[in-house]
Design a protein around this motif. Sequence first.
Motif, PDB file in Angstrom:
ATOM      1  N   TYR A  66       2.889   8.764   4.663  1.00 25.13           N
ATOM      2  CA  TYR A  66       3.471   8.728   6.002  1.00 25.13           C
ATOM      3  C   TYR A  66       2.666   7.812   6.927  1.00 25.13           C
ATOM      4  O   TYR A  66       3.238   7.141   7.798  1.00 25.13           O
ATOM      5  N   CYS A  67       1.344   7.781   6.745  1.00 22.30           N
ATOM      6  CA  CYS A  67       0.514   6.871   7.556  1.00 22.30           C
ATOM      7  C   CYS A  67       0.850   5.414   7.270  1.00 22.30           C
ATOM      8  O   CYS A  67       1.082   4.624   8.191  1.00 22.30           O
ATOM      9  N   THR A  68       0.884   5.044   5.985  1.00 23.32           N
ATOM     10  CA  THR A  68       1.194   3.652   5.642  1.00 23.32           C
ATOM     11  C   THR A  68       2.618   3.287   6.048  1.00 23.32           C
ATOM     12  O   THR A  68       2.882   2.163   6.484  1.00 23.32           O
ATOM     13  N   GLY A  69       3.551   4.241   5.931  1.00 26.11           N
ATOM     14  CA  GLY A  69       4.920   3.976   6.368  1.00 26.11           C
ATOM     15  C   GLY A  69       5.009   3.741   7.866  1.00 26.11           C
ATOM     16  O   GLY A  69       5.769   2.882   8.332  1.00 26.11           O
ATOM     17  N   THR A  70       4.222   4.490   8.632  1.00 31.27           N
ATOM     18  CA  THR A  70       4.218   4.303  10.085  1.00 31.27           C
ATOM     19  C   THR A  70       3.685   2.929  10.464  1.00 31.27           C
ATOM     20  O   THR A  70       4.294   2.200  11.254  1.00 31.27           O
ATOM     21  N   ALA A  92       0.665  13.162  -8.913  1.00 30.39           N
ATOM     22  CA  ALA A  92      -0.194  14.247  -8.413  1.00 30.39           C
ATOM     23  C   ALA A  92      -0.116  15.449  -9.342  1.00 30.39           C
ATOM     24  O   ALA A  92       0.966  15.856  -9.775  1.00 30.39           O
ATOM     25  N   GLY A  93      -1.271  16.024  -9.631  1.00 25.15           N
ATOM     26  CA  GLY A  93      -1.312  17.139 -10.567  1.00 25.15           C
ATOM     27  C   GLY A  93      -1.240  18.503  -9.929  1.00 25.15           C
ATOM     28  O   GLY A  93      -1.046  19.501 -10.627  1.00 25.15           O
ATOM     29  N   ASP A  94      -1.417  18.604  -8.615  1.00 25.11           N
ATOM     30  CA  ASP A  94      -1.340  19.898  -7.946  1.00 25.11           C
ATOM     31  C   ASP A  94      -0.837  19.686  -6.527  1.00 25.11           C
ATOM     32  O   ASP A  94      -0.710  18.556  -6.056  1.00 25.11           O
ATOM     33  N   ILE A  95      -0.579  20.784  -5.852  1.00 25.74           N
ATOM     34  CA  ILE A  95       0.045  20.711  -4.536  1.00 25.74           C
ATOM     35  C   ILE A  95      -0.900  20.111  -3.500  1.00 25.74           C
ATOM     36  O   ILE A  95      -0.457  19.422  -2.563  1.00 25.74           O
ATOM     37  N   ASP A  96      -2.199  20.337  -3.642  1.00 26.06           N
ATOM     38  CA  ASP A  96      -3.148  19.777  -2.676  1.00 26.06           C
ATOM     39  C   ASP A  96      -3.193  18.247  -2.770  1.00 26.06           C
ATOM     40  O   ASP A  96      -3.200  17.553  -1.748  1.00 26.06           O
ATOM     41  N   ALA A 152       0.836  -1.205   0.000  1.00 30.77           N
ATOM     42  CA  ALA A 152       0.000   0.000   0.000  1.00 30.77           C
ATOM     43  C   ALA A 152       0.872   1.256   0.000  1.00 30.77           C
ATOM     44  O   ALA A 152       0.586   2.228  -0.716  1.00 30.77           O
ATOM     45  N   HIS A 153       1.943   1.233   0.798  1.00 25.77           N
ATOM     46  CA  HIS A 153       2.856   2.372   0.839  1.00 25.77           C
ATOM     47  C   HIS A 153       3.494   2.596  -0.523  1.00 25.77           C
ATOM     48  O   HIS A 153       3.625   3.746  -0.990  1.00 25.77           O
ATOM     49  N   THR A 154       3.871   1.518  -1.191  1.00 26.87           N
ATOM     50  CA  THR A 154       4.466   1.632  -2.523  1.00 26.87           C
ATOM     51  C   THR A 154       3.484   2.245  -3.509  1.00 26.87           C
ATOM     52  O   THR A 154       3.839   3.128  -4.300  1.00 26.87           O
ATOM     53  N   ALA A 155       2.231   1.788  -3.470  1.00 26.46           N
ATOM     54  CA  ALA A 155       1.225   2.315  -4.392  1.00 26.46           C
ATOM     55  C   ALA A 155       0.954   3.796  -4.129  1.00 26.46           C
ATOM     56  O   ALA A 155       0.813   4.589  -5.067  1.00 26.46           O
ATOM     57  N   VAL A 156       0.913   4.180  -2.853  1.00 23.91           N
ATOM     58  CA  VAL A 156       0.642   5.582  -2.524  1.00 23.91           C
ATOM     59  C   VAL A 156       1.800   6.470  -2.966  1.00 23.91           C
ATOM     60  O   VAL A 156       1.597   7.559  -3.509  1.00 23.91           O
ATOM     61  N   VAL A 157       3.028   6.014  -2.735  1.00 19.88           N
ATOM     62  CA  VAL A 157       4.190   6.804  -3.151  1.00 19.88           C
ATOM     63  C   VAL A 157       4.203   6.965  -4.666  1.00 19.88           C
ATOM     64  O   VAL A 157       4.529   8.040  -5.192  1.00 19.88           O
ATOM     65  N   ARG A 197      -1.729  12.920  -0.573  1.00 20.74           N
ATOM     66  CA  ARG A 197      -1.131  11.604  -0.789  1.00 20.74           C
ATOM     67  C   ARG A 197       0.143  11.441   0.039  1.00 20.74           C
ATOM     68  O   ARG A 197       0.475  10.326   0.462  1.00 20.74           O
ATOM     69  N   ASN A 198       0.853  12.530   0.241  1.00 16.59           N
ATOM     70  CA  ASN A 198       2.053  12.471   1.068  1.00 16.59           C
ATOM     71  C   ASN A 198       1.700  12.117   2.516  1.00 16.59           C
ATOM     72  O   ASN A 198       2.391  11.333   3.166  1.00 16.59           O
ATOM     73  N   ARG A 199       0.617  12.682   3.026  1.00 19.77           N
ATOM     74  CA  ARG A 199       0.163  12.334   4.372  1.00 19.77           C
ATOM     75  C   ARG A 199      -0.207  10.851   4.454  1.00 19.77           C
ATOM     76  O   ARG A 199       0.144  10.161   5.418  1.00 19.77           O
ATOM     77  N   VAL A 200      -0.924  10.362   3.431  1.00 20.37           N
ATOM     78  CA  VAL A 200      -1.294   8.949   3.416  1.00 20.37           C
ATOM     79  C   VAL A 200      -0.043   8.073   3.375  1.00 20.37           C
ATOM     80  O   VAL A 200       0.024   7.031   4.035  1.00 20.37           O
TER      81      VAL A 200
END
Length: 324
Positions: free
Chosen positions: A129-133, A115-119, A104-109, A124-127
């Motif tokens: 970090y969640c999967t990495g934790t 990603a097309g914009d900063i939001d 899941a972490h690999t897919a999210v990264v 996705r970056n937050r997600v």
Amino acid sequence: TPLTPVMVQLAPGPHLLAVRYSVASSGRVADAYGARSQGFWLGLERWDEAVAGSARVARVQAGHFMLFAGILMAFAVLHLMLYLFYRNPPGNFWYAAFAFFFAAHTAVVFSITMAGDIDAWNFRNRVAYCTGTFLGVALLRFLYSIFGERLPRRFWVLLAGALGVVAMLWLVPGQYRTFSLLYMLLLLSAIVWTMVEAIVRRREGARIVGLGVLINSGVSTYQVLGLLGVVPAPGPFVFWYGMIVLSVFMSAYLASNFSAAKKGFEALSHELERYNLNLSRMVDERTAELRDAVEQLEAAKEAAEAASRTKSQFLANMSHELRT
């Protein structure tokens, strides 16, 4: 977005290229990249070279991430099936959880790179970090399941810390990245400490799993320090290769453990088969003995009945003789 080249047509001659950067988005940029990284980057090259380079990078990233995610999901499904077949010890289940979070972490990264914009990048970056934790927590729980007799108190403390970090990822803007990386360093130290304890106590499989943990911990520590800016940033796939090495070592240990358990089952099955054969032979012998005893009793009964008849006949004859 840096992923897609933007065409700028310029007439021959000298030109001045001005870029306007909106400060209104600086908060979102700081939230995504950290306060030190506010700003933008810009590169100029030929249009055909930019498109070819962008496509080449996308192909390389997609190929690597699809390979990593596919291997990890295969590991997760395999060890989940092994857990359903043989549930004690529960190492296969926690390995499957580890492999699932890693996939899941690999897919999210990978989705972050699209990603097309900063939001979208920030979310996705937050997600990620969640999967990495939770990936690290699942790895630690796996080690406790194969080396520890019971969960120590520090695991529950680290689990509470993981939940706190995940909450901070969504509730505290700006500095969540630093806190999350520091927690990962703490989690790595707990993983290494658990492995050291297993090796000192000479737990079965501690060396093979410990070698994988040692390689991965070194790679992961360098990755985290690179993200914190302490050391130069490593290559884009170094972390994943280190985790794949760890996954292979962990899977090798579980496979050997499962093979040993299978051999134990086979030996027990053979022992039960021999016991059943012996029991069947004993039952047959006892049945034959009982059959012989019954036949002897029947013969004795018939002999007694014949003797009784003879006696009765003799007495009847004697009585008749005495009367006459």
